[in-house]
Design a protein around this motif. Sequence first.
Motif, mmCIF file in Angstrom:
data_model
loop_
_atom_site.group_PDB
_atom_site.id
_atom_site.type_symbol
_atom_site.label_atom_id
_atom_site.label_comp_id
_atom_site.label_asym_id
_atom_site.label_seq_id
_atom_site.Cartn_x
_atom_site.Cartn_y
_atom_site.Cartn_z
ATOM 1 N N SER A 98 -19.692 11.515 -5.266
ATOM 2 C CA SER A 98 -21.017 11.546 -5.884
ATOM 3 C C SER A 98 -22.144 11.554 -4.856
ATOM 4 C CB SER A 98 -21.181 10.353 -6.831
ATOM 5 O OG SER A 98 -21.014 9.131 -6.130
ATOM 6 N N ARG A 99 -21.892 11.013 -3.653
ATOM 7 C CA ARG A 99 -22.943 10.959 -2.628
ATOM 8 C C ARG A 99 -22.639 11.857 -1.439
ATOM 9 N NH1 ARG A 99 -24.250 4.421 -2.311
ATOM 10 N NH2 ARG A 99 -24.785 4.154 -4.533
ATOM 11 N N ASP A 123 -25.243 21.521 -8.778
ATOM 12 C CA ASP A 123 -24.658 20.537 -7.863
ATOM 13 C C ASP A 123 -25.673 19.480 -7.402
ATOM 14 O OD1 ASP A 123 -22.058 20.141 -6.082
ATOM 15 O OD2 ASP A 123 -23.807 19.764 -4.827
ATOM 16 N N ASP A 151 -14.511 9.307 -4.292
ATOM 17 C CA ASP A 151 -15.860 9.350 -4.857
ATOM 18 C C ASP A 151 -16.695 10.345 -4.061
ATOM 19 O OD1 ASP A 151 -18.250 8.951 -6.065
ATOM 20 O OD2 ASP A 151 -18.537 6.875 -5.413
ATOM 21 N N LYS A 155 -9.885 14.348 -12.895
ATOM 22 C CA LYS A 155 -11.254 13.845 -13.070
ATOM 23 C C LYS A 155 -11.580 13.782 -14.555
ATOM 24 C CE LYS A 155 -15.062 16.325 -12.553
ATOM 25 N NZ LYS A 155 -15.974 15.929 -13.665
ATOM 26 N N ARG A 176 -26.573 18.400 -4.554
ATOM 27 C CA ARG A 176 -26.227 17.545 -3.412
ATOM 28 C C ARG A 176 -25.996 18.404 -2.175
ATOM 29 N NH1 ARG A 176 -21.062 15.301 -5.792
ATOM 30 N NH2 ARG A 176 -21.320 17.184 -7.016
ATOM 31 N N ASN A 200 -17.078 21.208 -4.871
ATOM 32 C CA ASN A 200 -16.278 19.989 -5.026
ATOM 33 C C ASN A 200 -14.944 20.106 -4.307
ATOM 34 O OD1 ASN A 200 -18.161 18.530 -6.503
ATOM 35 N ND2 ASN A 200 -17.444 19.333 -8.469
ATOM 36 N N GLY A 236 -17.437 12.102 -15.493
ATOM 37 C CA GLY A 236 -17.546 11.314 -14.265
ATOM 38 C C GLY A 236 -17.571 12.178 -13.024
ATOM 39 N N MET A 237 -17.915 11.559 -11.905
ATOM 40 C CA MET A 237 -17.908 12.254 -10.616
ATOM 41 C C MET A 237 -16.820 11.705 -9.707
ATOM 42 S SD MET A 237 -19.897 14.721 -10.614
ATOM 43 C CE MET A 237 -19.626 15.064 -8.879
ATOM 44 N N GLU A 238 -15.987 10.816 -10.225
ATOM 45 C CA GLU A 238 -14.932 10.203 -9.430
ATOM 46 C C GLU A 238 -13.623 10.935 -9.665
ATOM 47 O OE1 GLU A 238 -14.882 5.682 -8.468
ATOM 48 O OE2 GLU A 238 -13.398 5.990 -10.053
ATOM 49 N N TYR A 239 -13.007 11.383 -8.585
ATOM 50 C CA TYR A 239 -11.740 12.105 -8.662
ATOM 51 C C TYR A 239 -10.585 11.168 -8.316
ATOM 52 C CZ TYR A 239 -14.014 16.702 -8.926
ATOM 53 O OH TYR A 239 -14.741 17.788 -9.317
#
Length: 543
Positions: A269-270, A301, A267, A239, A303, A379, A243-246
């Motif tokens: 993120s959501r 976090d 992703d 990562k 979320r 995560n 960013g939040m994309e792995y």
Amino acid sequence: MRMPRRGLVIQARTRWLLVGLALLFSLILLMYLLECAPQTDGNGSLPGVVGESMGKEYYQALLQEQEEHYQNRATSLKRQIAQLKQELQEMSDKLKSLQEKKSPKVNGMNYQGTKEQTSNDLLEFLHSQIDKAEVSVGAKLPSEYGVIPFESFTSMKVFQLEMGLTRHPEEKPVRKDKRDELVEVIEAGLEVINNPDEEDGQDEDDGVGDRQLYSENDFVEGYYRTERDKGTQYELFYKKMDGMEYRHVTLFRPFGPLMKVKSETVDISRSIINIIVPLAGRTEAFAQFMQNFRDVCIHQDKRVHLTVVYFGQDGLSEVKSILESVARETDFHNYTLVSLNEEFNRGRGLDMGARAWEKGEVLMFFCDVDVYFTAEFLNSCRLNAEPGKKVFYPVVFSLYNPAIVYANQDIPPPVEQQLVHKKDSGFWRDFGFGMTCQYRTDFLTVGGFDLEVKGWGGEDVHLYRKYLHGDLMVVRTPVPGLFHLWHEKHCADELTPEQYRMCIQSKAMNEASHSHLGMLVFRDEIEAHLRKQAYRTNSEAVG
């Protein structure tokens, strides 16, 4: 014969020019050494050198280390090539023998075809090893003891279950071959990401300039496990810092070269996590839990949804007050309080919490009030659970009784300072299956908990076995960001014999390490020895 004055000037200029070129060459060489020297910051990879001076001996040691690294890498590759050549030769001999039996007259004419067929057969064999291993789909297992757990690692540490009496729950790889193996795997994952194939889903029009390139510093965590008759599986996650994309890469070593299984973008993120906590009484522990929840979930976090299932009326008002206070101070309202006026039943509480969610599919984290977790763990929870494919059963690091661990201090340190992976501070709770991340549809499809189980323990193992007997993959690995805090445990007389045995086992395992328990067992003998030593010392002084 005297040389003309002009010739002397040209000769002197030439000499100075050569001296200048030599100095310039030396300067360029020094700058090259400085540029190529490994970085000494804290993010270095496994074999890095940290904190040494920039002297001549330092660079000699670096050059020697780099030379040894590449020599060992070359030796490893040569060994793998030799093994493959040997296997190819063996398979070629077998095919040649079969061909001679079938058509001895045309044996010489089909040598090229035989050689190509041998290579295809070898690749087919290696891919068959992947198909047989539990890489892409789960395997039906008879019990919880049939699972091969992963071990997790970062670029600096390995978190391991099998310790014996000498190894530690968290340590740097001691063996050079293990360090080199993990470095090789991380580099292989980077090669897959930075040079994708068409099957990896990258657009052909995307040039290297438009694509983000990843480095060793972008490696977040990895898991690996070995099936003795098939090979070693590696799950790698990368990562970018902002960013939040792995990027998730799966590799498999079928007792041969590493083979790519898949490469994908994940992703998260959501991805919302519904944290479900069953509770009865223990309001002080809940207040401590909410402090951790506030720091990790609300401030970092952001979320998550919290579902608290409370049993009984005693303490219910305090729990409401704690939740309302956190909501006022942080403007956090993503929580649900379910009240059940009945005897505590963990399985029943988690089941009610799962069914109380009315917004469709969601990732659930079954948690306890004594568990401390980090944002990194959340995560990991998102990355290792996938609806219809896999569930995540992390192994918790359980802390020992702080009164025993820190007996030489006046008072134990704050909880945050107790969160260390040391042999005398705790252990990997590999017999516990209560903390789990799984999607709501998978939980409901498998039938949820066995609600006939009453009181303490057993319900989590039943659910775990349901997944083992099904087709979903079970990811079982120790994770560094999940701790079980010590608390006094009471084993009630009403428990069944199996539950009581499990409770006593858990109580004994939770108390202290092997060495600390030994000191407690032999405390009287130690004190008697100290008294004898003091008496002997006083007698000699008087004499």
